[in-house]
Design a protein around this motif. Structure first.
Motif, PDB file in Angstrom:
ATOM      1  N   LEU A   1      -3.291   0.366  -3.417  1.00 14.55           N
ATOM      2  CA  LEU A   1      -2.702  -0.816  -3.911  1.00 14.55           C
ATOM      3  C   LEU A   1      -2.255  -1.723  -3.958  1.00 14.55           C
ATOM      4  CD1 LEU A   1      -3.570  -2.365  -0.833  1.00 14.55           C
ATOM      5  CD2 LEU A   1      -5.910  -1.542  -1.310  1.00 14.55           C
TER       6      LEU A   1
ATOM      7  N   HIS B   1      -3.799   6.737  -2.458  1.00 13.31           N
ATOM      8  CA  HIS B   1      -4.106   5.265  -1.707  1.00 13.31           C
ATOM      9  C   HIS B   1      -3.913   3.499  -3.215  1.00 13.31           C
ATOM     10  CE1 HIS B   1      -5.120   6.877   1.954  1.00 13.31           C
ATOM     11  NE2 HIS B   1      -6.357   7.221   1.791  1.00 13.31           N
TER      12      HIS B   1
ATOM     13  N   TRP C   1       1.001  -1.221   0.032  1.00 11.58           N
ATOM     14  CA  TRP C   1       0.475   0.315   0.215  1.00 11.58           C
ATOM     15  C   TRP C   1       1.275   0.709  -0.060  1.00 11.58           C
ATOM     16  CZ3 TRP C   1      -4.877   0.072   3.837  1.00 11.58           C
ATOM     17  CH2 TRP C   1      -5.326   1.212   3.239  1.00 11.58           C
TER      18      TRP C   1
END
Length: 263
Positions: free
Chosen positions: A194, A192, A179
């Motif tokens: 991920l 973010h 992440w």
């Protein structure tokens, strides 16, 4: 491990739905439920109809059903709602749940509601101030006079200093992830990035990618927008403590009420 929010991003959560509960195993749903119970107790309200916005896979929904409420579970992701419906049918086969696949900025419920919950920083996934104000207006319309609206947000401190430009990782026997968070000080938003590796039945791992955007909202602005929508403020507290928000608080909880008599 950071806590993933429930869904207001249909594309990003499509493939995540299957592993969401595994990743959220440590999420404090019982504490979110207790926040709501405490607000209702102090406000002197005993709701019977409760709507949960950004309900995700229904983990908090099951706590609400333990109290005997009629529940509206609202989420933008049909995949999340599919998991939620199956999970609730197993644990509460006779429960009354109305599942709605909706953008909460266009919230439209089939009945007037006694209390609306929007926890797990769902509002940080609304990308602009106008969108948040539309949510507030829709919730106000959905509530009965005297009805309560409870929500939480990541604070500007958490977005900038905890997520910031940081990397997180996790690995167990079933799921691994990398992440990467990137903070933009000009927009006060964080991306973010991920990458997940999910074990299949043959023992091999499937790789897929998610990109999520969270927007900062300052508490003073949220307070002003709530007032403009017609709400009266009950409390703003921090981090499940019931105490005031401090400079380094990470999560702010708002409790507001629709006046019994509108002006």
């Amino acid at each position: 491990m950071p806590v993933l929010s429930n869904s207001q991003n249909n594309t990003s959560y499509r493939r995540l739905a299957d592993v969401y509960d595994h990743l959220m195993g440590d999420a404090p749903y019982d504490r979110w439920m207790q926040v709501a119970v405490e607000v209702w107790r102090h406000a002197g309200t005993g709701p019977s109809r409760v709507a949960e916005l950004g309900c995700g896979t229904g983990s908090l929904t099951r706590y609400l059903l333990e109290y005997g409420f009629e529940v509206w579970g609202v989420d933008l992701s049909a995949d999340m709602l599919h998991v939620a419906r199956e999970k609730v049918e197993r644990s509460h086969p006779d429960a009354s749940v109305h599942w709605l696949c909706q953008d909460i900025r266009e919230l439209a419920l089939s009945a007037h509601i006694d209390s609306v919950l929007c926890f797990c920083d769902t509002l940080n996934y609304i990308s602009d101030a106008e969108g948040v104000q539309r949510v507030f207006a829709r919730v106000y319309e959905a509530l009965v006079p005297g009805g309560t609206f409870l929500f939480d947000v990541h604070t500007p401190y958490k977005i900038a200093e905890v997520f910031g430009n940081e990397s997180f990782s996790h690995q167990d026997g079933e799921v691994a992830y990398i992440w990467e968070s990137t903070y933009d000080p000009d927009t006060e938003a964080v991306e973010h990035d991920l990458t997940l590796f999910v074990q299949e039945q043959d023992g091999l791992y499937r790789r897929f990618h998610e990109l999520h955007h969270q927007q900062t909202y300052h508490l003073a602005d949220l307070t002003d927008w709530l007032a403009a929508a017609g709400f009266e403020l009950l409390s703003i507290t921090a981090d499940f403590t019931g105490q005031p928000v401090e400079e380094d608080s990470e999560r702010a909880f708002f409790a507001v009420r629709k006046p019994v008599r509108e002006d």
